[in-house]
Each structure stands twice: as structure tokens, then as C-alpha cells.
Design an enzyme around this catalytic site. Structure first.
Site, PDB file in Angstrom:
ATOM      1  N   GLY A   1      34.039  40.390  44.594  1.00  0.00           N
ATOM      2  CA  GLY A   1      34.835  40.701  45.784  1.00  0.00           C
ATOM      3  C   GLY A   1      35.257  42.153  45.689  1.00  0.00           C
ATOM      4  O   GLY A   1      34.469  42.999  45.235  1.00  0.00           O
ATOM      5  N   ASN A   2      36.487  42.464  46.085  1.00  0.00           N
ATOM      6  CA  ASN A   2      36.993  43.818  45.815  1.00  0.00           C
ATOM      7  C   ASN A   2      37.125  44.005  44.310  1.00  0.00           C
ATOM      8  O   ASN A   2      36.775  45.036  43.763  1.00  0.00           O
ATOM      9  CB  ASN A   2      38.329  44.030  46.515  1.00  0.00           C
ATOM     10  CG  ASN A   2      38.114  44.383  47.970  1.00  0.00           C
ATOM     11  OD1 ASN A   2      37.325  45.269  48.283  1.00  0.00           O
ATOM     12  ND2 ASN A   2      38.777  43.671  48.863  1.00  0.00           N
ATOM     13  N   GLY A   3      37.671  42.979  43.650  1.00  0.00           N
ATOM     14  CA  GLY A   3      37.616  42.923  42.187  1.00  0.00           C
ATOM     15  C   GLY A   3      36.390  42.110  41.813  1.00  0.00           C
ATOM     16  O   GLY A   3      36.006  41.200  42.554  1.00  0.00           O
TER      17      GLY A   3
ATOM     18  N   ARG B   1      29.623  47.077  52.168  1.00  0.00           N
ATOM     19  CA  ARG B   1      28.825  47.205  53.400  1.00  0.00           C
ATOM     20  C   ARG B   1      28.578  48.665  53.735  1.00  0.00           C
ATOM     21  O   ARG B   1      27.453  49.069  54.020  1.00  0.00           O
ATOM     22  CB  ARG B   1      29.554  46.540  54.584  1.00  0.00           C
ATOM     23  CG  ARG B   1      29.310  45.071  54.665  1.00  0.00           C
ATOM     24  CD  ARG B   1      30.271  44.440  55.606  1.00  0.00           C
ATOM     25  NE  ARG B   1      31.656  44.566  55.104  1.00  0.00           N
ATOM     26  CZ  ARG B   1      32.651  43.793  55.470  1.00  0.00           C
ATOM     27  NH1 ARG B   1      32.456  42.863  56.359  1.00  0.00           N
ATOM     28  NH2 ARG B   1      33.852  43.944  54.960  1.00  0.00           N
TER      29      ARG B   1
ATOM     30  N   ARG C   1      37.856  50.045  41.120  1.00  0.00           N
ATOM     31  CA  ARG C   1      38.069  50.087  39.668  1.00  0.00           C
ATOM     32  C   ARG C   1      36.777  50.444  38.948  1.00  0.00           C
ATOM     33  O   ARG C   1      35.696  49.984  39.338  1.00  0.00           O
ATOM     34  CB  ARG C   1      38.561  48.729  39.158  1.00  0.00           C
ATOM     35  CG  ARG C   1      39.991  48.442  39.556  1.00  0.00           C
ATOM     36  CD  ARG C   1      40.418  47.048  39.104  1.00  0.00           C
ATOM     37  NE  ARG C   1      41.003  46.336  40.222  1.00  0.00           N
ATOM     38  CZ  ARG C   1      41.024  45.015  40.347  1.00  0.00           C
ATOM     39  NH1 ARG C   1      40.485  44.242  39.429  1.00  0.00           N
ATOM     40  NH2 ARG C   1      41.571  44.458  41.402  1.00  0.00           N
TER      41      ARG C   1
ATOM     42  N   GLY D   1      33.093  38.055  48.328  1.00  0.00           N
ATOM     43  CA  GLY D   1      32.591  38.743  49.535  1.00  0.00           C
ATOM     44  C   GLY D   1      31.218  39.365  49.351  1.00  0.00           C
ATOM     45  O   GLY D   1      30.345  39.233  50.216  1.00  0.00           O
TER      46      GLY D   1
ATOM     47  N   GLY E   1      29.079  38.738  46.626  1.00  0.00           N
ATOM     48  CA  GLY E   1      28.164  37.719  46.106  1.00  0.00           C
ATOM     49  C   GLY E   1      27.668  36.778  47.187  1.00  0.00           C
ATOM     50  O   GLY E   1      26.521  36.337  47.173  1.00  0.00           O
TER      51      GLY E   1
ATOM     52  N   HIS F   1      40.449  35.903  37.783  1.00  0.00           N
ATOM     53  CA  HIS F   1      39.621  35.183  38.778  1.00  0.00           C
ATOM     54  C   HIS F   1      39.298  33.761  38.301  1.00  0.00           C
ATOM     55  O   HIS F   1      38.322  33.162  38.746  1.00  0.00           O
ATOM     56  CB  HIS F   1      38.274  35.900  39.040  1.00  0.00           C
ATOM     57  CG  HIS F   1      38.388  37.213  39.729  1.00  0.00           C
ATOM     58  ND1 HIS F   1      37.565  38.271  39.409  1.00  0.00           N
ATOM     59  CD2 HIS F   1      39.192  37.645  40.709  1.00  0.00           C
ATOM     60  CE1 HIS F   1      37.864  39.318  40.161  1.00  0.00           C
ATOM     61  NE2 HIS F   1      38.861  38.961  40.965  1.00  0.00           N
TER      62      HIS F   1
ATOM     63  N   HIS G   1      31.820  36.528  40.231  1.00  0.00           N
ATOM     64  CA  HIS G   1      32.749  36.644  41.364  1.00  0.00           C
ATOM     65  C   HIS G   1      32.778  38.110  41.783  1.00  0.00           C
ATOM     66  O   HIS G   1      33.307  38.959  41.065  1.00  0.00           O
ATOM     67  CB  HIS G   1      34.152  36.162  40.968  1.00  0.00           C
ATOM     68  CG  HIS G   1      35.169  36.369  42.053  1.00  0.00           C
ATOM     69  ND1 HIS G   1      35.624  35.345  42.855  1.00  0.00           N
ATOM     70  CD2 HIS G   1      35.771  37.482  42.492  1.00  0.00           C
ATOM     71  CE1 HIS G   1      36.476  35.830  43.738  1.00  0.00           C
ATOM     72  NE2 HIS G   1      36.591  37.136  43.534  1.00  0.00           N
TER      73      HIS G   1
ATOM     74  N   ASN H   1      50.204  32.956  48.228  1.00  0.00           N
ATOM     75  CA  ASN H   1      49.722  34.013  47.330  1.00  0.00           C
ATOM     76  C   ASN H   1      50.470  35.289  47.708  1.00  0.00           C
ATOM     77  O   ASN H   1      50.108  35.970  48.667  1.00  0.00           O
ATOM     78  CB  ASN H   1      48.209  34.170  47.519  1.00  0.00           C
ATOM     79  CG  ASN H   1      47.636  35.293  46.680  1.00  0.00           C
ATOM     80  OD1 ASN H   1      48.357  35.983  45.951  1.00  0.00           O
ATOM     81  ND2 ASN H   1      46.334  35.500  46.795  1.00  0.00           N
TER      82      ASN H   1
ATOM     83  N   ASP I   1      34.045  49.721  50.149  1.00  0.00           N
ATOM     84  CA  ASP I   1      33.466  48.569  50.834  1.00  0.00           C
ATOM     85  C   ASP I   1      31.951  48.566  50.643  1.00  0.00           C
ATOM     86  O   ASP I   1      31.274  49.525  51.017  1.00  0.00           O
ATOM     87  CB  ASP I   1      33.822  48.661  52.325  1.00  0.00           C
ATOM     88  CG  ASP I   1      33.522  47.374  53.051  1.00  0.00           C
ATOM     89  OD1 ASP I   1      32.381  46.892  52.968  1.00  0.00           O
ATOM     90  OD2 ASP I   1      34.441  46.856  53.704  1.00  0.00           O
TER      91      ASP I   1
ATOM     92  N   GLU J   1      39.502  29.710  46.579  1.00  0.00           N
ATOM     93  CA  GLU J   1      40.610  29.628  45.620  1.00  0.00           C
ATOM     94  C   GLU J   1      41.784  28.845  46.194  1.00  0.00           C
ATOM     95  O   GLU J   1      42.471  28.126  45.473  1.00  0.00           O
ATOM     96  CB  GLU J   1      41.055  31.040  45.226  1.00  0.00           C
ATOM     97  CG  GLU J   1      40.003  31.743  44.376  1.00  0.00           C
ATOM     98  CD  GLU J   1      40.134  33.248  44.365  1.00  0.00           C
ATOM     99  OE1 GLU J   1      40.780  33.756  43.458  1.00  0.00           O
ATOM    100  OE2 GLU J   1      39.571  33.910  45.262  1.00  0.00           O
TER     101      GLU J   1
ATOM    102  N   ARG K   1      49.697  30.967  43.727  1.00  0.00           N
ATOM    103  CA  ARG K   1      48.806  31.738  42.860  1.00  0.00           C
ATOM    104  C   ARG K   1      49.683  32.622  41.975  1.00  0.00           C
ATOM    105  O   ARG K   1      50.542  33.344  42.482  1.00  0.00           O
ATOM    106  CB  ARG K   1      47.889  32.611  43.694  1.00  0.00           C
ATOM    107  CG  ARG K   1      47.005  33.449  42.805  1.00  0.00           C
ATOM    108  CD  ARG K   1      46.343  34.552  43.559  1.00  0.00           C
ATOM    109  NE  ARG K   1      45.462  35.286  42.664  1.00  0.00           N
ATOM    110  CZ  ARG K   1      45.092  36.532  42.877  1.00  0.00           C
ATOM    111  NH1 ARG K   1      45.518  37.175  43.945  1.00  0.00           N
ATOM    112  NH2 ARG K   1      44.301  37.139  42.036  1.00  0.00           N
TER     113      ARG K   1
HETATM  114  P1  ADP Z   1      38.815  40.056  47.864  1.00  0.00           P
HETATM  115  O1  ADP Z   1      38.416  40.277  46.451  1.00  0.00           O
HETATM  116  O2  ADP Z   1      39.841  41.045  48.352  1.00  0.00           O
HETATM  117  O3  ADP Z   1      39.108  38.611  48.208  1.00  0.00           O
HETATM  118  P2  ADP Z   1      36.306  39.627  49.253  1.00  0.00           P
HETATM  119  O4  ADP Z   1      35.906  38.512  48.350  1.00  0.00           O
HETATM  120  O5  ADP Z   1      36.509  39.333  50.679  1.00  0.00           O
HETATM  121  O6  ADP Z   1      37.533  40.454  48.708  1.00  0.00           O
HETATM  122  O7  ADP Z   1      35.138  40.749  49.115  1.00  0.00           O
HETATM  123  C1  ADP Z   1      35.247  41.984  49.694  1.00  0.00           C
HETATM  124  C2  ADP Z   1      33.927  42.713  49.469  1.00  0.00           C
HETATM  125  O8  ADP Z   1      32.864  41.980  50.086  1.00  0.00           O
HETATM  126  C3  ADP Z   1      33.894  44.120  50.079  1.00  0.00           C
HETATM  127  O9  ADP Z   1      33.306  45.034  49.165  1.00  0.00           O
HETATM  128  C4  ADP Z   1      32.963  43.933  51.258  1.00  0.00           C
HETATM  129  O10 ADP Z   1      32.268  45.110  51.539  1.00  0.00           O
HETATM  130  C5  ADP Z   1      32.016  42.890  50.730  1.00  0.00           C
HETATM  131  N1  ADP Z   1      31.250  42.285  51.823  1.00  0.00           N
HETATM  132  C6  ADP Z   1      31.679  41.481  52.802  1.00  0.00           C
HETATM  133  N2  ADP Z   1      30.658  41.194  53.661  1.00  0.00           N
HETATM  134  C7  ADP Z   1      29.566  41.863  53.200  1.00  0.00           C
HETATM  135  C8  ADP Z   1      28.208  41.983  53.624  1.00  0.00           C
HETATM  136  N3  ADP Z   1      27.772  41.356  54.712  1.00  0.00           N
HETATM  137  N4  ADP Z   1      27.387  42.757  52.886  1.00  0.00           N
HETATM  138  C9  ADP Z   1      27.821  43.400  51.787  1.00  0.00           C
HETATM  139  N5  ADP Z   1      29.075  43.319  51.319  1.00  0.00           N
HETATM  140  C10 ADP Z   1      29.939  42.552  52.018  1.00  0.00           C
END
Ligand code: ADP
Length: 394
Positions: free
Chosen positions: A204-206, A279, A235, A325, A327, A174, A202, A7, A277, A379, A85
Site C-alpha cells: 500500500g502506501n506502506g 499510479r 519511506r 492498493g 498489490g 501490517h 502487503h 482506526n 503514488d 483489515e 486498530r
Molecule cells: P494505504 O496503505 O494507505 O491503505 P492503499 O492500500 O490504498 O494505501 O494503497 C495505496 C497505493 O496503491 C498507492 O501507491 C496507489 O498509487 C496504489 N494504487 C491504487 N490503485 C492503483 C492502480 N490502479 N495501479 C497502481 N497503483 C495503484
């Protein structure tokens, strides 16, 4: 039956060697900060982490390092193929495909749709062809799964000729993740392959959500680009497009710059002013930070609205799947969203919700139908599975 999964992004190259038949991931890693003095190759094998500095390495040098590493690990020989990818396949690819010169030409034609992603994806393909001459190379597209959307879902209500002239339509992204978790969810929730109605989220960051009817994407929240839809880390998701001209004029800056801010300075980061982030945002919100609270609340509210809207094309809801991340890890996001979707018949089971997450998949609602569940995405495994399947066919 090992597959190398690649990727390639603008300044990074993620890789993994996976045997999809077991399934087993032998090694995974990332070459990052490519082109910079701090470039590094980081990898994980059998649970332990390793890192090597590769100062100034570009994609080519970095992928050569990866191949050298695979030789050291005894994983370079006997590869079935390389799965890549590819972000934007436009309307040209409705599934994964063995890479040929014609396929490369078509991916190049999609560059205007994915100007940031397709060029490094293509670079990865070219380098891998050099490093593994004659080896099967497969393209797996983020957009392909959504090619089953009907015109009513993928056509924007804009001047009709824009669709053919400029490719202006919803493509969705995605797709590899949505396809993977939808399949896993069927087995987990005991739903029949030929009659099910799922929404996959899904996060994650996106972030994007997809309506899946009987294994097919029938609508999704992302559009021409991954900017549309729900709120994300940096975004904005869907906003009034007139914001572009309004703010550009107010700031005396080109619209491109404002668009950049919608992609990189909005979402959780833009509203909280703290971080992209989740978290950090959750912790600050819990500690009384008002803008972090607002960012969290908008994120969940917009998400709940989008999920509810996707029940329209489905006609009913059997299961809501959380992945990515956020979810997989944020019990708070899941509980808040489910709290707002009670009218669909979803009631969170707080105990199950608290324990489910990465590596601990399962139902998080009291009911079985509809139910919400957590399914870890993978993925890379999906790309390896597609590559192996094409390898066995050819
Ligand atoms: P990417 O889309 O880059 O693959 P990920 O699927 O790893 O990213 O997701 C990243 C997101 O997941 C970030 O916003 C991160 O804060 C969030 N995340 C990871 N662990 C936790 C957690 N324990 N609680 C809340 N959010 C989390």
C-alpha cells in the site's frame, strides 16, 4: 452482530460498522483534517458517498459526529463492541485482546516504540469508552501476528543489551492484513492449514512482506519501526544507517531531520521526484520519465529480493500473495516482480494477471505450486472478526 471498527490516526479517524458473521459492511468512512477548519466527515453507504463539514473538530467532536451518524442510520444500538486498530503492541501483545485498564497501561508503555501512532490510538479508545460505556472494546495490534517470529528472525545483530534496555528488536507491522490474506489464500489455493509456506506482500502506501508457515509469521521485512524493509511510497525501506550521520553532517542538520526525510521524502517520491503514488509513477515511467522509471525499477527489484529472502525461513514456497492498493491493482508491478522470481518456479499468466485485482481475486501464474495470487485485504473485517470472537468468548 455489528461491530464498530475504529482506526484513529494523528489527524484522522477511520470507522466502519461491520457484521463479520455475514460478512457485511454497513457503513464506512473517515473524519479527516481533524483540528483544521477544513475538517470533514466522509462516509460511504450502499455504494453512495456522503460528506459533512465539521470545521475545527478534534477527535472527540468527530467521534461524537460519527456516533450521531450511526444513530441516524439506526446502527448505534445493539453494537456487539468496538474494535480498535492499535499500531504498536511491542512484545506485550501476541493477539487481540479485550481492553482493560491494564491493557491501556501496556499500550501506554509501548508509546516510545510507536510515538506517532499509539497516542491517537489510545485517544480513540478513551473516547469510545466514554461514548459507549460498558461496551466491549477490543485492541487489535499491527505487531501481534509477528510475535511468533523466532529469535533468529527478530534479534538484530547489535549490542545484545539494547534488546532488553530499549526494546530494540524486529516487531513487524501490517500483521492484521498479513493474517487476513494468508487465511484467505489458503482457501483460494486449496492449501492445508497445518502445512503451508506463503509469502504475503502487503503493498500500500506502506509496504511489507511476511513469511507465513502454517498460519504463523516466521519473518517479516518491517522492523522496530515501519521504516525498515522494502521501498515504499515515501519511506526508503532498509538503507545503510550510516547515511543518517553522513547526510546530517553534510547538511549541518540534526539526524532527526534526516530520519524524517527517510520516512517522508524517500521511496517512490524521493527517487521519482514526482509522487508517492504508484499510479503516477507508473504513468510517468511509461511516458519516458527517467527518474520515475528508476523509482519503479528499484521498487520491484527490492521487492523481488525481499520475497526471495523470505523463502529461506520457509524452506519452500507454496504461494506468493499480493495485496494492498498496489498489490491488488498494479498488474505491472506484479508481472515485473514475478519476472524476477522465475527461478522459484513462478511464471506469470498475463491474461489472469491483467484481470485480477480489487474485487477480482485469484491465481495469476500458470502453475498451481508454487503459485502467485491476488487477495484483497480487509483489515477492518479482520478487526470486526476478532472483536466478535472475543465478544462471544466473554
Ligand atoms: P494505504 O496503505 O494507505 O491503505 P492503499 O492500500 O490504498 O494505501 O494503497 C495505496 C497505493 O496503491 C498507492 O501507491 C496507489 O498509487 C496504489 N494504487 C491504487 N490503485 C492503483 C492502480 N490502479 N495501479 C497502481 N497503483 C495503484
Amino acid at each position: 452482530m455489528n461491530v464498530l471498527v475504529l482506526n484513529c490516526g494523528s489527524s484522522s479517524a477511520k470507522f466502519a460498522v461491520i457484521d463479520p458473521s455475514l460478512p457485511r459492511e454497513h457503513v464506512s468512512g473517515i473524519a479527516q483534517r481533524l483540528g483544521a477548519p477544513e475538517a470533514s466527515l466522509d462516509w460511504r453507504i450502499d455504494g453512495s458517498k456522503h460528506s459533512r463539514s465539521i470545521p475545527g473538530a478534534g477527535h472527540d467532536a468527530a467521534l461524537r459526529e460519527v456516533v450521531a451518524l450511526l444513530h441516524d442510520l439506526g446502527l448505534a444500538d445493539g453494537l456487539l463492541g468496538v474494535g480498535h486498530r492499535v499500531v504498536h503492541g511491542g512484545a506485550k501483545f501476541s493477539g487481540s485482546i479485550a481492553i482493560t485498564p491494564e491493557v491501556i497501561a501496556k499500550i501506554e508503555e509501548c508509546i516510545p516504540l510507536g510515538p506517532l501512532h499509539n497516542p491517537p490510538n489510545l485517544l480513540g479508545i478513551r473516547i469510545a469508552q466514554e461514548l459507549f460505556p460498558g461496551k466491549l472494546q477490543v485492541g487489535v495490534f499491527d505487531t501481534a501476528f509477528h510475535q511468533t517470529m523466532p529469535p533468529v528472525a527478530f534479534t538484530y545483530p547489535v549490542p545484545y543489551e539494547w534488546k532488553d534496555a530499549y526494546g530494540v528488536r524486529r516487531y513487524g507491522f501490517h500483521g492484521t492484513s498479513h493474517r487476513f490474506v494468508a487465511k484467505q489464500a489458503l482457501a483460494q489455493a486449496g492449501l492445508p492449514a497445518d502445512d503451508h509456506a506463503l509469502v504475503t506482500a502487503h503493498l500500500g502506501n506502506g509496504c511489507s512482506c511476511t513469511a507465513v508457515r502454517n498460519g504463523k509469521s516466521v519473518d517479516t521485512t518491517m522492523g522496530l519501526t515501519p521504516l525498515e524493509g522494502v521501498m515504499m511510497g515515501t519511506r526508503s525501506g532498509s538503507v545503510d544507517p550510516a547515511i543518517l550521520a553522513h547526510v546530517a553532517e553534510a547538511l549541518g542538520q540534526p539526524e532527526k531531520k534526516i530520519l524524517d526525510a527517510l520516512n517522508k521524502k524517500s521511496g517512490l517520491l524521493g527517487v521519482s521526484g514526482l509522487s508517492n503514488d504508484m499510479r503516477t509513477v507508473e504513468e510517468a515511467a511509461a511516458g519516458g520519465h527517467e527518474r520515475a522509471r528508476l523509482a519503479f525499477d528499484i521498487f520491484c527489484y527490492v521487492l523481488a529480493k525481499a520475497i526471495a529472502a523470505l523463502v529461506v525461513p520457509l524452506g519452500r514456497l507454496d504461494a506468493l500473495v499480493f495485496t494492498g492498493g498496489i498489490g491488488e491493482n498494479s498488474a505491472t508491478v506484479r508481472a515485473t516482480v514475478l519476472g524476477q522470481l522465475g527461478f522459484l518456479g513462478l511464471t506469470v499468466d498475463p491474461d489472469a494477471n491483467a484481470v485480477h485485482g480489487r474485487g477480482q481475486q485469484g491465481r495469476i501464474t500458470r502453475e498451481r505450486r508454487p503459485q502467485a495470487l491476488v487477495v484483497p485485504t480487509n483489515e477492518e473485517l479482520m478487526i470486526a472478526m476478532d472483536t466478535a470472537e472475543i465478544g462471544q468468548r466473554t
